[in-house]
Structure formats: C-alpha cells, structure tokens
Motif scaffolding. Structure first.
Motif, PDB file in Angstrom:
ATOM      1  N   ALA A 282      44.853  48.716  61.521  1.00 33.36           N
ATOM      2  CA  ALA A 282      44.216  47.406  61.383  1.00 33.36           C
ATOM      3  C   ALA A 282      44.019  47.161  59.893  1.00 33.36           C
ATOM      4  O   ALA A 282      43.556  48.034  59.175  1.00 33.36           O
ATOM      5  N   ALA A 283      44.393  45.979  59.426  1.00 33.76           N
ATOM      6  CA  ALA A 283      44.231  45.659  58.007  1.00 33.76           C
ATOM      7  C   ALA A 283      43.793  44.207  57.876  1.00 33.76           C
ATOM      8  O   ALA A 283      44.217  43.356  58.654  1.00 33.76           O
ATOM      9  N   ALA A 284      42.930  43.952  56.897  1.00 36.69           N
ATOM     10  CA  ALA A 284      42.430  42.594  56.689  1.00 36.69           C
ATOM     11  C   ALA A 284      41.930  42.441  55.262  1.00 36.69           C
ATOM     12  O   ALA A 284      41.659  43.419  54.566  1.00 36.69           O
ATOM     13  N   LEU A 285      41.820  41.184  54.862  1.00 38.88           N
ATOM     14  CA  LEU A 285      41.221  40.829  53.581  1.00 38.88           C
ATOM     15  C   LEU A 285      39.864  40.203  53.863  1.00 38.88           C
ATOM     16  O   LEU A 285      39.714  39.444  54.824  1.00 38.88           O
ATOM     17  N   GLN A 286      38.876  40.502  53.030  1.00 38.52           N
ATOM     18  CA  GLN A 286      37.538  39.918  53.165  1.00 38.52           C
ATOM     19  C   GLN A 286      37.125  39.350  51.820  1.00 38.52           C
ATOM     20  O   GLN A 286      37.338  39.981  50.774  1.00 38.52           O
ATOM     21  N   ALA A 287      36.533  38.163  51.841  1.00 37.92           N
ATOM     22  CA  ALA A 287      36.071  37.535  50.608  1.00 37.92           C
ATOM     23  C   ALA A 287      34.933  38.341  50.011  1.00 37.92           C
ATOM     24  O   ALA A 287      34.018  38.764  50.713  1.00 37.92           O
ATOM     25  N   GLY A 288      35.022  38.571  48.721  1.00 37.08           N
ATOM     26  CA  GLY A 288      33.978  39.264  47.985  1.00 37.08           C
ATOM     27  C   GLY A 288      33.291  38.264  47.059  1.00 37.08           C
ATOM     28  O   GLY A 288      33.425  37.055  47.220  1.00 37.08           O
ATOM     29  N   PRO A 289      32.605  38.752  46.037  1.00 31.90           N
ATOM     30  CA  PRO A 289      31.865  37.861  45.145  1.00 31.90           C
ATOM     31  C   PRO A 289      32.784  37.080  44.200  1.00 31.90           C
ATOM     32  O   PRO A 289      33.908  37.480  43.910  1.00 31.90           O
ATOM     33  N   LEU A 290      32.276  35.973  43.739  1.00 30.37           N
ATOM     34  CA  LEU A 290      32.927  35.117  42.745  1.00 30.37           C
ATOM     35  C   LEU A 290      32.114  35.260  41.471  1.00 30.37           C
ATOM     36  O   LEU A 290      30.895  35.079  41.484  1.00 30.37           O
ATOM     37  N   ASP A 291      32.763  35.636  40.360  1.00 32.82           N
ATOM     38  CA  ASP A 291      31.981  35.814  39.135  1.00 32.82           C
ATOM     39  C   ASP A 291      31.693  34.465  38.471  1.00 32.82           C
ATOM     40  O   ASP A 291      32.118  33.420  38.949  1.00 32.82           O
ATOM     41  N   LYS A 292      30.941  34.481  37.376  1.00 34.17           N
ATOM     42  CA  LYS A 292      30.496  33.246  36.724  1.00 34.17           C
ATOM     43  C   LYS A 292      31.325  32.895  35.496  1.00 34.17           C
ATOM     44  O   LYS A 292      30.878  32.138  34.655  1.00 34.17           O
ATOM     45  N   MET A 293      32.523  33.462  35.392  1.00 30.63           N
ATOM     46  CA  MET A 293      33.399  33.123  34.275  1.00 30.63           C
ATOM     47  C   MET A 293      33.902  31.692  34.447  1.00 30.63           C
ATOM     48  O   MET A 293      33.799  31.106  35.519  1.00 30.63           O
ATOM     49  N   ASN A 294      34.467  31.141  33.378  1.00 29.54           N
ATOM     50  CA  ASN A 294      35.006  29.789  33.463  1.00 29.54           C
ATOM     51  C   ASN A 294      36.449  29.819  32.969  1.00 29.54           C
ATOM     52  O   ASN A 294      36.666  29.935  31.769  1.00 29.54           O
ATOM     53  N   PRO A 295      37.458  29.752  33.812  1.00 29.01           N
ATOM     54  CA  PRO A 295      37.426  29.693  35.278  1.00 29.01           C
ATOM     55  C   PRO A 295      37.047  31.051  35.882  1.00 29.01           C
ATOM     56  O   PRO A 295      37.214  32.084  35.249  1.00 29.01           O
ATOM     57  N   PRO A 296      36.556  31.020  37.121  1.00 32.06           N
ATOM     58  CA  PRO A 296      36.035  32.245  37.732  1.00 32.06           C
ATOM     59  C   PRO A 296      37.135  33.181  38.235  1.00 32.06           C
ATOM     60  O   PRO A 296      38.291  32.800  38.380  1.00 32.06           O
ATOM     61  N   ASN A 297      36.739  34.412  38.510  1.00 26.38           N
ATOM     62  CA  ASN A 297      37.582  35.416  39.153  1.00 26.38           C
ATOM     63  C   ASN A 297      37.023  35.638  40.555  1.00 26.38           C
ATOM     64  O   ASN A 297      35.822  35.837  40.719  1.00 26.38           O
ATOM     65  N   GLN A 298      37.895  35.604  41.560  1.00 27.29           N
ATOM     66  CA  GLN A 298      37.490  35.848  42.942  1.00 27.29           C
ATOM     67  C   GLN A 298      37.831  37.286  43.293  1.00 27.29           C
ATOM     68  O   GLN A 298      38.956  37.732  43.079  1.00 27.29           O
ATOM     69  N   VAL A 299      36.855  38.014  43.832  1.00 28.44           N
ATOM     70  CA  VAL A 299      37.095  39.374  44.297  1.00 28.44           C
ATOM     71  C   VAL A 299      37.367  39.315  45.797  1.00 28.44           C
ATOM     72  O   VAL A 299      36.666  38.629  46.539  1.00 28.44           O
ATOM     73  N   VAL A 300      38.402  40.022  46.235  1.00 26.88           N
ATOM     74  CA  VAL A 300      38.766  40.114  47.645  1.00 26.88           C
ATOM     75  C   VAL A 300      38.844  41.595  47.996  1.00 26.88           C
ATOM     76  O   VAL A 300      39.419  42.386  47.247  1.00 26.88           O
ATOM     77  N   LEU A 301      38.248  41.970  49.117  1.00 28.26           N
ATOM     78  CA  LEU A 301      38.235  43.357  49.559  1.00 28.26           C
ATOM     79  C   LEU A 301      39.368  43.607  50.544  1.00 28.26           C
ATOM     80  O   LEU A 301      39.545  42.848  51.489  1.00 28.26           O
ATOM     81  N   LEU A 302      40.151  44.653  50.304  1.00 26.69           N
ATOM     82  CA  LEU A 302      41.193  45.064  51.235  1.00 26.69           C
ATOM     83  C   LEU A 302      40.593  46.122  52.139  1.00 26.69           C
ATOM     84  O   LEU A 302      40.065  47.127  51.673  1.00 26.69           O
ATOM     85  N   ARG A 303      40.614  45.872  53.449  1.00 21.87           N
ATOM     86  CA  ARG A 303      40.039  46.794  54.427  1.00 21.87           C
ATOM     87  C   ARG A 303      41.131  47.243  55.379  1.00 21.87           C
ATOM     88  O   ARG A 303      42.021  46.464  55.711  1.00 21.87           O
ATOM     89  N   ALA A 304      41.073  48.473  55.828  1.00 27.78           N
ATOM     90  CA  ALA A 304      42.022  48.990  56.815  1.00 27.78           C
ATOM     91  C   ALA A 304      41.353  50.072  57.641  1.00 27.78           C
ATOM     92  O   ALA A 304      40.530  50.829  57.143  1.00 27.78           O
ATOM     93  N   ASN A 305      41.700  50.110  58.911  1.00 33.92           N
ATOM     94  CA  ASN A 305      41.255  51.164  59.822  1.00 33.92           C
ATOM     95  C   ASN A 305      42.491  51.880  60.332  1.00 33.92           C
ATOM     96  O   ASN A 305      43.433  51.244  60.813  1.00 33.92           O
TER      97      ASN A 305
END
Length: 155
Positions: free
Chosen positions: A89-112
């Motif tokens: 099982a594999a999926a992507l999950q939204a993580g935090p968005l930093d406060k840079m301009n423009p911002p960086n989006q963190v995405v978590l890769l999960r697998a079982n």
C-alpha cells in the motif's frame, strides 16, 4: 501552535476521516473470469494503515510530477513507484506548507508492506490533490524517513 501548522493538522484530520473502508459489491457468481487470458488492469490503490510501520524506504523508482490545476485550484501530485512485492500500500499525504515566498509544500510518502507475498516488482500509483492551491510554489518536497527527499518543481 502557529496558524499554518493548525491548518495542516486540520487538513490531515479531515483527509483521514474520509478514509473509511467501503463495502465491496457482492461477487457475481454467474461470470467466471479467466485471469490467464485477461490483460492485467492497473492495480487500485490499497489504503494506508497509519498503525503499521512506514515502509516507504522499500519503494524504488519513485517518479512524480506536480502541477497546479487552475480549473479546480488544486495542487496535483501524481506518479508511480515500484514496490518490491504484491500487496504494498502506498500513498501521498499533505504535510505542512512553509512561510517562504513562494512557499514550499511538504508531502509525506507513506507505504505499508504486506505480511507476506511474492517477490514480483509491482508498480503502485501515487496521487494527491491539495485543495486551495497557492498562486505559485517554490517546490514540493516529498519526504520519506531514511531516504533522500525528492524535490519537485511545480509545472
């Protein structure tokens, strides 16, 4: 807790709330399917169990793209990864968005990983839509513990 972290926590909670198991339709006993003659269809995504250990470091050849869909105002991340065996099982999950301009989006890769299975390399789909996209992103950083982060440019 700052506003960005609170928003990320709420989005994660709302996303996980909709991950309930749906009942499968009853099997059709009338139609026998010959699996040897039928070409393999793309595998449906298997839901992630957050209680199991993250086995994302066992995925190989992770290929992802990130784009902003102007029609739905969503950041769309999609691609595939190769799992070492069937039943991953594999999926992507939204993580935090930093406060840079423009911002960086963190995405978590999960697998079982499955309890047991064959050693056939299997392609697993990875998709994530993050609503309310920013006008622009510096990057999307896909993270998996124990593996080098994947930096995506948003196209």
């Amino acid at each position: 807790m700052n506003k960005a972290m609170m928003t990320a926590a709420i989005m994660l909670a709302v996303g996980l709330a909709g991950c309930g198991k749906k009942d499968a339709p009853p099997a059709d006993d009338k139609a026998a399917v010959d699996t040897m003659a039928t070409p393999a269809a793309p595998m449906a995504a298997i839901p992630i169990d957050p209680a199991k250990p993250n086995a994302c470091d066992r995925l190989a050849d992770v290929t992802l793209t990130a784009v902003i869909d102007k029609a739905t105002n969503a950041l769309k991340i999609s691609g595939t990864a190769n799992a070492p065996q069937l039943g991953f099982a594999a999926a992507l999950q939204a993580g935090p968005l930093d406060k840079m301009n423009p911002p960086n989006q963190v995405v978590l890769l999960r697998a079982n990983a499955p309890a047991a299975g064959g050693a056939a390399v299997t392609a697993v789909p990875l998709n994530l839509d993050i609503p309310h996209a920013q006008p622009a992103y510096n990057s999307v950083r896909v993270v998996c513990p124990g593996v080098k982060d994947i930096e995506l440019k948003v196209g």
